[in-house]
Scaffold this motif. Structure first.
Motif, PDB file in Angstrom:
ATOM      1  N   ARG A   3      -1.774  -0.241   3.417  1.00 32.26           N
ATOM      2  CA  ARG A   3      -3.081  -0.811   3.723  1.00 32.26           C
ATOM      3  C   ARG A   3      -3.780  -0.002   4.816  1.00 32.26           C
ATOM      4  NH1 ARG A   3      -1.480  -5.903   4.842  1.00 32.26           N
ATOM      5  NH2 ARG A   3      -1.524  -5.580   7.081  1.00 32.26           N
ATOM      6  N   ASP A  22      -3.258 -10.719   3.036  1.00 24.80           N
ATOM      7  CA  ASP A  22      -2.827 -11.216   1.724  1.00 24.80           C
ATOM      8  C   ASP A  22      -4.048 -11.727   0.943  1.00 24.80           C
ATOM      9  OD1 ASP A  22      -3.529 -13.585   2.884  1.00 24.80           O
ATOM     10  OD2 ASP A  22      -1.472 -14.282   3.197  1.00 24.80           O
ATOM     11  N   THR A  40      -7.175  -3.859  -4.278  1.00 26.53           N
ATOM     12  CA  THR A  40      -6.016  -4.720  -4.024  1.00 26.53           C
ATOM     13  C   THR A  40      -4.752  -4.174  -4.687  1.00 26.53           C
ATOM     14  OG1 THR A  40      -5.068  -6.924  -4.326  1.00 26.53           O
ATOM     15  CG2 THR A  40      -6.663  -6.221  -5.958  1.00 26.53           C
ATOM     16  N   ASP A  41      -3.644  -4.421  -4.021  1.00 24.74           N
ATOM     17  CA  ASP A  41      -2.361  -4.091  -4.628  1.00 24.74           C
ATOM     18  C   ASP A  41      -2.073  -5.129  -5.709  1.00 24.74           C
ATOM     19  OD1 ASP A  41      -0.038  -2.804  -5.098  1.00 24.74           O
ATOM     20  OD2 ASP A  41       0.669  -2.871  -3.013  1.00 24.74           O
ATOM     21  N   ASN A  43       1.267  -6.277  -6.593  1.00 24.31           N
ATOM     22  CA  ASN A  43       2.318  -7.205  -6.176  1.00 24.31           C
ATOM     23  C   ASN A  43       2.179  -7.532  -4.700  1.00 24.31           C
ATOM     24  OD1 ASN A  43       3.683  -7.435  -8.661  1.00 24.31           O
ATOM     25  ND2 ASN A  43       4.439  -5.341  -8.349  1.00 24.31           N
ATOM     26  N   MET A  44       1.861  -8.778  -4.451  1.00 21.00           N
ATOM     27  CA  MET A  44       1.719  -9.210  -3.064  1.00 21.00           C
ATOM     28  C   MET A  44       2.369 -10.567  -2.926  1.00 21.00           C
ATOM     29  SD  MET A  44      -2.235  -8.207  -2.290  1.00 21.00           S
ATOM     30  CE  MET A  44      -2.876  -9.147  -3.662  1.00 21.00           C
ATOM     31  N   THR A  48      -0.782 -12.790  -6.729  1.00 23.16           N
ATOM     32  CA  THR A  48      -0.766 -11.405  -7.214  1.00 23.16           C
ATOM     33  C   THR A  48      -2.188 -10.845  -7.265  1.00 23.16           C
ATOM     34  OG1 THR A  48      -1.128 -11.944  -9.522  1.00 23.16           O
ATOM     35  CG2 THR A  48       1.169 -12.006  -8.731  1.00 23.16           C
TER      36      THR A  48
END
Ligand SMILES: Nc1ncnc2c1ncn2[C@@H]1O[C@H](COP(=O)(O)OP(=O)(O)O)[C@@H](O)[C@H]1O
Ligand SMILES: [Mg+2]
Length: 495
Positions: A3, A22, A40-41, A43-44, A48
């Protein structure tokens, strides 16, 4: 780490970046800070990236979401795109690759936004005339010079502007000029006519609605406050809104935040509000028809536009402007107002203000002989008499000469006077049957003749050709008769 590194790469590339730890905290930021793009990623913890993209859709379905995905999860990213994500980039990626994706997403979103603004404008606003800023405001009177100064003074601030004045004085023109001269002029200028819509339509027009918020709401729609973000929003005829919407307006003015109809998500916006009213708002507030607190919120930077009859010097430049505009529009031969036509317009009370003047100019150009180079006074006369508002000046036969002069010498008429009983415009046909208000035998034939000629002249505001034609005599004959009577002091020397 990821990030931070994405954030600093984008910052170095010149973007303003906000990071969130998050999905939940991201959603909060998104609904209030309104970013241009979200990265955005996948897998968080908690939520998600795919679910986040879905949530974002419901806040703003035009906000592009870019997913950052590892090679093995490309399938998921593709699925996410079907659900509304805009793009994905595969980890590991180069800074440049990411920057290109971000720029592409932003330009895509701006096209969508422009499109929405164009559509919104097509729904109510008129098309721009190609004029910018103070050039939009025609008029050389000191009153309009003052209005221009006020526009310049308020434009640079972000404060709410309240423009008041009778209908047709140019409130929308002035509002647009405020936006043009403001630092927001690159962003949208939108208008909502509060008087033209019923309560629920107006509410959804202003604040937007969610899909399914009411019957017929088959799609989410953004309201004007959202579309005008960073720009200006004109609340035209704001005095006409219902108490319920007044409360909502008060809130958005105070907090710069609102919810779409049928939604509980608060949306923050940065909008410069301009409002207009042709009613006396303090009075409406005193009578309980308009919220006092809302009035104060609106009346931060007031601009008052006087009626046209109180700034008669503006008639000529405005008439020239409108005539030239119609000439250019219709591609006809150049035509101008004659001097006595301008003079006549200067003596009229203009109850419909500039809008009425504009209509008269258009009518005159369109109905003129295509070869004519001047608009005559005679052409305008019947239109300007039709709504001439002083009832006293109307009984033409019995009124003295002095009275008819008072209505053509630049005297200001009181438009608040009751509508004249006289509605039929003076025209040749209505004149063809002169009413006999004298008994035969009372007068000599030459007296009757003289009175009839004087009355007819008054009816046509001194226009000799028209008078002669209506009476079936030659203009020269009429002129000779008048000359003789003047010499004998039988008629006014001004005839
Ligand atoms: N000072 C002005 N210069 C140029 N056009 C004007 C001016 N004032 C009014 N108009 C024109 O007259 C019409 C009525 O003006 P508008 O701004 O709609 O009035 P209002 O909103 O006060 O009823 C519009 O077509 C507008 O373009
Ligand atoms: Mg208006």
């Amino acid at each position: 780490m990821m990030r931070d590194s994405v954030g600093s790469t984008l910052t170095r590339a010149g973007f303003a970046v906000r990071t969130a730890i998050d999905a939940r905290s991201a959603l909060k930021e998104i609904s209030t800070k309104r970013p241009d793009v979200v990265l955005t990623d996948l897998n968080m913890p908690g939520m998600t990236g795919v679910d986040l993209a879905g949530e974002i859709r419901s806040i703003d379905d035009e906000l592009p979401v870019i997913l950052m995905t590892a090679f093995g999860t490309v399938e998921t990213a593709v699925q996410a795109m079907k659900n509304g994500a805009y793009d994905y980039i595969t980890k590991p990626f180069e800074g440049d690759e990411m920057i290109i994706a971000v720029k592409r997403a932003i330009s895509h979103a701006s096209v969508l936004k422009e499109n929405a603004i164009l559509k919104a404008n097509a729904r109510t606003s008129k098309s721009p005339e190609g004029l910018f800023g103070l050039d939009r405001i025609i008029g050389k009177s000191s009153a309009m010079r003052k209005v221009r100064e006020q526009v310049r003074a308020v434009a640079s601030s972000h404060g709410t502007v309240l423009i008041t004045g009778e209908s047709g004085v140019g409130k929308e023109v002035v509002s647009h000029a405020v936006h043009d001269l403001s630092p927001r002029n690159e962003a949208a200028y939108l208008a909502v006519n509060c008087a033209a819509l019923n309560e629920s339509l107006l509410e959804s027009e202003l604040f937007g609605h969610e899909r399914g918020a009411f019957t017929g709401a088959d799609k989410m729609r953004k309201g004007r406050f959202e579309l005008a973000d960073n720009g200006s929003l004109l609340l035209d005829e704001v005095s006409e809104v219902s108490p319920q919407i007044q409360a909502k307006l008060l809130r958005v003015l105070q907090e710069r935040a609102f919810e779409r109809v049928g939604s509980s998500t608060t949306i923050g916006v940065d909008v410069r509000v301009i409002a207009t009213s042709n009613r006396d708002l303090p009075k409406a507030a005193a009578m309980g028809e308009f919220r006092q607190d809302l009035f104060y919120r609106l009346n931060v930077l007031p601009i008052v536009i006087p009626p046209l009859r109180d700034r008669i010097e503006d008639v000529q430049p405005l008439a020239e402007f409108f005539v030239n505009k119609i000439v250019a529009r219709d591609g006809r031969r150049m035509i101008r107002m004659s001097a006595d036509a301008i003079e006549l317009m200067g003596s009229y009370a203009w109850p419909g203000n500039v809008r009425e003047l504009q209509n008269i100019c258009e009518r005159a150009v369109v109905l003129s002989d295509p070869k004519a180079s001047e608009i005559s006074r005679a052409m305008l006369e019947p239109w300007l008499m039709e709504s001439r508002p002083t009832p006293k000046a109307m009984p033409l036969r019995s009124s003295g000469i002095a009275q008819s002069q008072s209505s053509s010498n630049g005297v200001v008429h009181d438009v608040s006077a009751p509508a004249p009983a006289y509605t039929q415009p003076a025209s040749i046909s209505s004149f063809a049957e002169p009413k006999m208000d004298y008994r035969p035998g009372d007068k000599t034939l030459s007296e009757i003749e003289r009175e009839e000629i004087v009355a007819t002249l008054e009816r046509f505001n001194g226009h000799r050709q028209k008078t002669a034609k209506a009476l079936g005599i030659g203009v020269r004959t009429l002129g000779l008769k008048l000359k003789k009577w003047k010499e004998d002091s039988l008629v006014s020397p001004n005839l």
